[in-house]
Write an enzyme that holds these catalytic residues in place. Sequence first.
Site, PDB file in Angstrom:
ATOM      1  N   TRP A   1      27.483  35.691  39.310  1.00 12.60           N
ATOM      2  CA  TRP A   1      26.996  34.617  37.982  1.00 12.60           C
ATOM      3  C   TRP A   1      25.785  34.081  38.329  1.00 12.60           C
ATOM      4  CZ3 TRP A   1      32.153  34.810  39.668  1.00 12.60           C
ATOM      5  CH2 TRP A   1      33.050  35.051  38.747  1.00 12.60           C
TER       6      TRP A   1
ATOM      7  N   HIS B   1      29.356  31.260  31.939  1.00 12.29           N
ATOM      8  CA  HIS B   1      30.901  31.686  31.323  1.00 12.29           C
ATOM      9  C   HIS B   1      31.535  30.785  30.804  1.00 12.29           C
ATOM     10  CE1 HIS B   1      33.228  31.738  35.266  1.00 12.29           C
ATOM     11  NE2 HIS B   1      32.276  30.639  35.154  1.00 12.29           N
TER      12      HIS B   1
ATOM     13  N   ARG C   1      22.620  33.270  31.543  1.00  9.47           N
ATOM     14  CA  ARG C   1      22.565  33.787  32.702  1.00  9.47           C
ATOM     15  C   ARG C   1      21.186  34.025  33.109  1.00  9.47           C
ATOM     16  NH1 ARG C   1      27.375  37.213  33.662  1.00  9.47           N
ATOM     17  NH2 ARG C   1      28.913  35.738  33.298  1.00  9.47           N
TER      18      ARG C   1
ATOM     19  N   GLN D   1      30.432  34.602  24.530  1.00 11.47           N
ATOM     20  CA  GLN D   1      31.643  35.126  25.348  1.00 11.47           C
ATOM     21  C   GLN D   1      32.922  34.307  24.338  1.00 11.47           C
ATOM     22  OE1 GLN D   1      32.463  33.959  29.309  1.00 11.47           O
ATOM     23  NE2 GLN D   1      31.341  35.685  29.957  1.00 11.47           N
TER      24      GLN D   1
ATOM     25  N   VAL E   1      41.672  35.236  39.012  1.00 17.00           N
ATOM     26  CA  VAL E   1      42.765  35.726  38.602  1.00 17.00           C
ATOM     27  C   VAL E   1      43.309  36.773  39.565  1.00 17.00           C
ATOM     28  CG1 VAL E   1      42.702  35.902  35.661  1.00 17.00           C
ATOM     29  CG2 VAL E   1      41.290  37.615  37.504  1.00 17.00           C
TER      30      VAL E   1
ATOM     31  N   ALA F   1      44.320  35.273  31.217  1.00 22.38           N
ATOM     32  CA  ALA F   1      43.332  34.855  30.938  1.00 22.38           C
ATOM     33  C   ALA F   1      42.423  35.846  30.703  1.00 22.38           C
ATOM     34  CB  ALA F   1      42.606  33.691  32.009  1.00 22.38           C
TER      35      ALA F   1
HETATM   36  N1  DAH Z   1      34.384  34.604  33.181  1.00 29.43           N
HETATM   37  C1  DAH Z   1      34.097  36.187  33.329  1.00 29.43           C
HETATM   38  C2  DAH Z   1      32.604  36.475  33.355  1.00 29.43           C
HETATM   39  O1  DAH Z   1      32.088  35.623  32.917  1.00 29.43           O
HETATM   40  C3  DAH Z   1      34.887  36.977  32.398  1.00 29.43           C
HETATM   41  C4  DAH Z   1      36.393  36.749  32.661  1.00 29.43           C
HETATM   42  C5  DAH Z   1      37.154  37.424  33.604  1.00 29.43           C
HETATM   43  C6  DAH Z   1      37.229  35.650  32.352  1.00 29.43           C
HETATM   44  C7  DAH Z   1      38.274  37.331  34.063  1.00 29.43           C
HETATM   45  C8  DAH Z   1      38.660  35.457  32.300  1.00 29.43           C
HETATM   46  C9  DAH Z   1      38.975  36.157  33.298  1.00 29.43           C
HETATM   47  O2  DAH Z   1      39.245  34.918  31.807  1.00 29.43           O
HETATM   48  O3  DAH Z   1      40.639  36.386  33.709  1.00 29.43           O
HETATM   49  O4  DAH Z   1      32.372  37.431  33.769  1.00 29.43           O
END
Ligand code: DAH
Length: 343
Positions: free
Chosen positions: A152, A169, A195, A209, A252, A311
Amino acid sequence: MNIKELKDKAFKELANVKNSADLENFKNKYLSRNGEISSILRSLKDLPINERKKIGPEVNQLRVEIQGAFENKRKNIQTTNYKLQTTQLDITAPGIKIPHGHLHPITLTLRKIEEIFQSMGFKIIEGFDIETEYYSFDALNIPQNHPARDAWNTFWLKTKPEKLVLRPHTSPMQIRFMEKNNPPFRIIVPGRCFRYEATDASHSHTFYQLEGLMVDRHISIANFKAVIEQFLKKLFGEDVKMRMRPSYYPFVEPGFDIEMKYPASPPASPNRGESLGGSSGKWLEIMGAGMVHPNVFKYSGYVPDEWQGFAFGIGIDRIAMLKYKINDIRLLYSNDLKFLNQF
Ligand code: DAH
């Protein structure tokens, strides 16, 4: 009647002349052959010669003045009539078109996506553009100095002592929501993210997002797959194909990336090219996802063994670009009306 009185009377009446009919009456009354001036001139012959010599030129002078004023008045009335005729209301003329505003393609996409998830029982929650380091990373199982943070590219704000960021995010709202709410629940969190990245056709420092989170006692990958498949079908049509590939996200376990194949060929038009939307038959990554990591439950105050959940994080810009066949993300943020008016 003396000349002075006649003059006053005539000019007073002329001032009240409003239209062509009044004008005609005035002319008859003062300037015609049987008008008042002519009759005075006619009566001069009965006067003694010295009076005639005095009054004659005065009456003639009066006639010239009245005639002049009369001509001016006539011109005025003619122009007024002309103006009236030419500015008359034309009820058959086409109306003036007031341009209607409309929604931005990102808003349209977001609304459609929200509607689909709402129909599956998801509640909409909103987060903050400015987040803390804790919710953006630590509580999502991304410890300080862990290399995973490099994924990130974050805008850090110059704040002390708490480190704040422009959220990279929408995942921080997972924690914030779970801290205050008990399962079972289904939520989506749409929002703007930021970002620290160079801009090109597929990257923007600002983008959208949509986070999703569903938690209950027995939630499996099968539930996740069913929800996302349903979502994609409602958004892109029954023919859309999806596949899940193993991936890594610290919050996750297991984690996956979701890819879709968009079967229909798009119509050819400028800005709607082959690089994204036109690639029918190619797999395209549209979201990251996974089963909620036990540590994330712990950080949120849940007992990890009691709960399961999935998620996901969808790239809204990506979806909008696919849906509307847009091949450059910068078009979405350039405020170019030639582009925006197409939606
Ligand atoms: N937050 C991640 C990103 O910005 C995207 C994401 C990936 C969200 C997996 C989730 C997840 O909830 O389970 O790249």
